[in-house]
Design an enzyme around this catalytic site. Structure first.
Site, PDB file in Angstrom:
ATOM      1  CD  GLN A 274      -2.939   5.401  -4.032  1.00 42.78           C
ATOM      2  OE1 GLN A 274      -2.471   6.313  -4.719  1.00 42.78           O
ATOM      3  NE2 GLN A 274      -3.581   5.615  -2.912  1.00 42.78           N
TER       4      GLN A 274
ATOM      5  CG  ASP B  32      -4.620  -1.847  -4.012  1.00 42.21           C
ATOM      6  OD1 ASP B  32      -5.128  -2.978  -3.988  1.00 42.21           O
ATOM      7  OD2 ASP B  32      -4.487  -1.137  -3.001  1.00 42.21           O
TER       8      ASP B  32
ATOM      9  NE  ARG C  41      -4.028  -1.717   0.825  1.00 41.19           N
ATOM     10  CZ  ARG C  41      -5.265  -1.847   1.184  1.00 41.19           C
ATOM     11  NH1 ARG C  41      -5.635  -1.511   2.377  1.00 41.19           N
ATOM     12  NH2 ARG C  41      -6.148  -2.301   0.346  1.00 41.19           N
TER      13      ARG C  41
ATOM     14  CB  SER D   4      -7.997  -0.509  -3.935  1.00 43.60           C
ATOM     15  OG  SER D   4      -7.311  -0.467  -2.719  1.00 43.60           O
TER      16      SER D   4
ATOM     17  CE1 TYR E 123      -5.322  -4.329   3.658  1.00 45.65           C
ATOM     18  CE2 TYR E 123      -2.933  -4.387   3.642  1.00 45.65           C
ATOM     19  CZ  TYR E 123      -4.130  -4.514   2.988  1.00 45.65           C
ATOM     20  OH  TYR E 123      -4.151  -4.827   1.652  1.00 45.65           O
TER      21      TYR E 123
HETATM   22  P1  NAD Z   1      -9.708  -4.018   4.530  1.00 45.78           P
HETATM   23  O1  NAD Z   1     -10.515  -4.504   3.375  1.00 45.78           O
HETATM   24  O2  NAD Z   1      -8.581  -4.846   5.012  1.00 45.78           O
HETATM   25  O3  NAD Z   1     -10.699  -3.756   5.772  1.00 45.78           O
HETATM   26  C1  NAD Z   1     -11.874  -3.003   5.616  1.00 45.78           C
HETATM   27  C2  NAD Z   1     -12.043  -2.057   6.789  1.00 45.78           C
HETATM   28  O4  NAD Z   1     -12.424  -2.798   7.950  1.00 45.78           O
HETATM   29  C3  NAD Z   1     -10.788  -1.292   7.177  1.00 45.78           C
HETATM   30  O5  NAD Z   1     -11.051   0.097   7.110  1.00 45.78           O
HETATM   31  C4  NAD Z   1     -10.509  -1.742   8.595  1.00 45.78           C
HETATM   32  O6  NAD Z   1      -9.964  -0.711   9.415  1.00 45.78           O
HETATM   33  C5  NAD Z   1     -11.898  -2.135   9.071  1.00 45.78           C
HETATM   34  N1  NAD Z   1     -11.929  -2.981  10.274  1.00 45.78           N
HETATM   35  C6  NAD Z   1     -11.129  -4.020  10.622  1.00 45.78           C
HETATM   36  N2  NAD Z   1     -11.483  -4.521  11.815  1.00 45.78           N
HETATM   37  C7  NAD Z   1     -12.566  -3.813  12.237  1.00 45.78           C
HETATM   38  C8  NAD Z   1     -13.389  -3.873  13.389  1.00 45.78           C
HETATM   39  N3  NAD Z   1     -13.160  -4.742  14.369  1.00 45.78           N
HETATM   40  N4  NAD Z   1     -14.413  -2.976  13.481  1.00 45.78           N
HETATM   41  C9  NAD Z   1     -14.639  -2.071  12.494  1.00 45.78           C
HETATM   42  N5  NAD Z   1     -13.889  -1.977  11.388  1.00 45.78           N
HETATM   43  C10 NAD Z   1     -12.852  -2.826  11.255  1.00 45.78           C
HETATM   44  O7  NAD Z   1      -9.126  -2.580   4.246  1.00 45.78           O
HETATM   45  P2  NAD Z   1      -9.093  -1.761   2.884  1.00 45.78           P
HETATM   46  O8  NAD Z   1     -10.445  -1.249   2.606  1.00 45.78           O
HETATM   47  O9  NAD Z   1      -8.482  -2.588   1.826  1.00 45.78           O
HETATM   48  O10 NAD Z   1      -8.111  -0.541   3.183  1.00 45.78           O
HETATM   49  C11 NAD Z   1      -7.757  -0.064   4.442  1.00 45.78           C
HETATM   50  C12 NAD Z   1      -7.009   1.278   4.292  1.00 45.78           C
HETATM   51  O11 NAD Z   1      -5.889   1.238   3.434  1.00 45.78           O
HETATM   52  C13 NAD Z   1      -7.888   2.372   3.734  1.00 45.78           C
HETATM   53  O12 NAD Z   1      -7.716   3.528   4.517  1.00 45.78           O
HETATM   54  C14 NAD Z   1      -7.370   2.628   2.377  1.00 45.78           C
HETATM   55  O13 NAD Z   1      -7.596   3.962   1.952  1.00 45.78           O
HETATM   56  C15 NAD Z   1      -5.929   2.340   2.560  1.00 45.78           C
HETATM   57  N6  NAD Z   1      -5.357   1.976   1.259  1.00 45.78           N
HETATM   58  C16 NAD Z   1      -4.195   2.588   0.879  1.00 45.78           C
HETATM   59  C17 NAD Z   1      -3.638   2.273  -0.359  1.00 45.78           C
HETATM   60  C18 NAD Z   1      -2.388   2.935  -0.824  1.00 45.78           C
HETATM   61  O14 NAD Z   1      -1.928   3.878  -0.212  1.00 45.78           O
HETATM   62  N7  NAD Z   1      -1.796   2.468  -1.901  1.00 45.78           N
HETATM   63  C19 NAD Z   1      -4.235   1.331  -1.181  1.00 45.78           C
HETATM   64  C20 NAD Z   1      -5.407   0.713  -0.751  1.00 45.78           C
HETATM   65  C21 NAD Z   1      -5.950   1.043   0.481  1.00 45.78           C
END
Ligand code: NAD
Length: 369
Positions: free
Chosen positions: A127, A130, A122, A133, A229
């Site tokens: 990006q 990804d 990430r 995403s 994450y």
């Molecule tokens: P994910 O699919 O792993 O998880 C989904 C969401 O569930 C996350 O926001 C996580 O915090 C939440 N979660 C986990 N346990 C929980 C709980 N007990 N209660 C409530 N919520 C809970 O995560 P994702 O959607 O793939 O991405 C997470 C973060 O990474 C995001 O902020 C995203 O913007 C960031 N991201 C960054 C990049 C990058 O910089 N290249 C790329 C993709 C995602």
């Protein structure tokens, strides 16, 4: 170098790894692209469109695998598909390594170099590769439409000659990529939206989409890894989180859950008892179904009815929006291949931050967790 695009074989999978537009770009890069007949049909990409983009169409997967050095797929291959790959083939696809050790072993045996989209780091540079995403974006959007279709009420507030309807209340659990898209979609449809996540950093993003962030002080842990994450909550934090959700969920009509923790079962956020306390007619769409579900009553790919509440556990929503899901996935594949191909040659540089993180098998070795 020859790149093969097979027809996906998983049940109900309608996406294709490469759409004609990206095919044309790879042909310009000097690649020969070989597409299995009908590979794009589920996503409405016709064989002629691939041919026009410069690809060759072959009649079946056997002919494809025998001819290529590089394969782009959406779903992980089956063991039988791996056996058909030529030794030394490079494969790019989703590959949930921990869940399919037999496939990983078969890939190593065939000396396939397999790159898994689940392992894209990430970082800003990666990006556009990804695929987790891009496909989560589609899933978050479709989850709201699916839930809305199962609701017995409308989402928006309506003032009509036949009376005024109050807007539905939607609650999104987990505000990552899928969750934020679900929030945006539910807002566009006129619902009153609230959301919760264990990562305090998302509060601002939730609010900027016009949703309210549910009482963040209940869970104050900075439950976030350096990679962005979530981490598993300590027992006491988890108990407080459940209390918070239990109080809030009673008033909700549509609940979308997306909470995941990498390499672990999905956190259990909605108990059977909470479902019993929900409004009759409410709908839960559990996007974590494949990882065990955020709701105790979720059954993968089944519709469960419990005390008037409908619980849906779709495991592959992106495949139900195949045109745009394939277009986005294809862009991820294209960017990854542009990263791997230097001066017309495909190079697997294990020291590279992106390539090294993504490689699951290489020259007979199994890498990473
Ligand atoms: P994910 O699919 O792993 O998880 C989904 C969401 O569930 C996350 O926001 C996580 O915090 C939440 N979660 C986990 N346990 C929980 C709980 N007990 N209660 C409530 N919520 C809970 O995560 P994702 O959607 O793939 O991405 C997470 C973060 O990474 C995001 O902020 C995203 O913007 C960031 N991201 C960054 C990049 C990058 O910089 N290249 C790329 C993709 C995602």
């Amino acid at each position: 170098m020859k790149l093969g695009v097979p027809k996906e074989t998983a049940v109900d999978e309608r996406r294709v790894a490469l759409v004609p537009d990206a095919t044309g770009r790879l042909v310009k890069l000097g690649l020969e692209v070989v597409v299995e007949r009908g590979a794009g049909s589920g996503a409405f990409c016709a064989d002629e469109a691939y041919r026009d983009a410069g690809a060759t169409i072959v009649p079946d997967a056997g002919a494809l695998y025998a001819a290529v050095d590089l394969v782009a797929k959406v779903q992980r291959p089956s063991v039988e598909e791996v056996e058909r790959l030529r030794e030394g083939t490079v494969l790019v696809s989703f590959l949930p390594a921990a869940r399919v050790p037999e496939v990983v072993r078969a890939l190593a045996r065939r000396r396939v170099t397999a790159l898994a989209f689940e392992r894209v780091p990430r970082i800003t540079r990666a990006q556009s590769m990804d695929a987790l995403s891009s496909q989560s974006t589609v899933a978050g959007y479709k989850a709201v439409l699916l839930g809305a279709a199962h609701l017995s009420r409308l989402l928006p507030m309506l003032t009509t000659a036949a009376g005024t309807l109050a807007p539905a209340k939607a609650f999104v659990l987990g505000a990552g990529v899928a969750g934020l898209q679900a929030i945006a979609t539910a807002r566009r449809l006129g619902a009153v939206v609230s959301a919760f996540d264990v990562r305090p950093a998302v509060q601002e993003q939730v609010e900027s989409l016009g949703a309210t962030f549910v009482a963040a002080e209940a869970v104050s842990a900075a439950a976030e890894t350096a990679g962005g994450y979530a981490t598993q909550l300590a027992e006491e934090q988890h108990r407080r989180e459940l209390e918070l959700i239990g109080r809030h969920i009673r008033e909700q009509d549509l609940v979308i859950t997306t909470a995941l923790i990498p390499n672990r079962a999905a956190p259990r956020l909605i108990t059977a008892e909470m479902v019993r306390a929900m409004r009759a007619g409410a709908v839960i769409v559990d996007l974590a179904a494949e990882a065990g579900g955020n709701c105790e009553l979720t059954r993968p790919d089944e519709t469960v009815a419990a005390n008037g509440v409908t619980i849906l556990g779709p495991t592959n929503l992106p495949a139900s929006v195949p045109f745009h899901a394939s277009q986005m996935y294809s862009r991820n594949v294209l960017t990854l291949l542009q990263h791997l191909i230097k001066d017309g040659r495909l190079t697997i540089d294990l020291a590279d931050e992106i390539t090294g993180a993504m490689v699951v098998t290489h020259q007979g070795d199994i890498r990473g967790q």
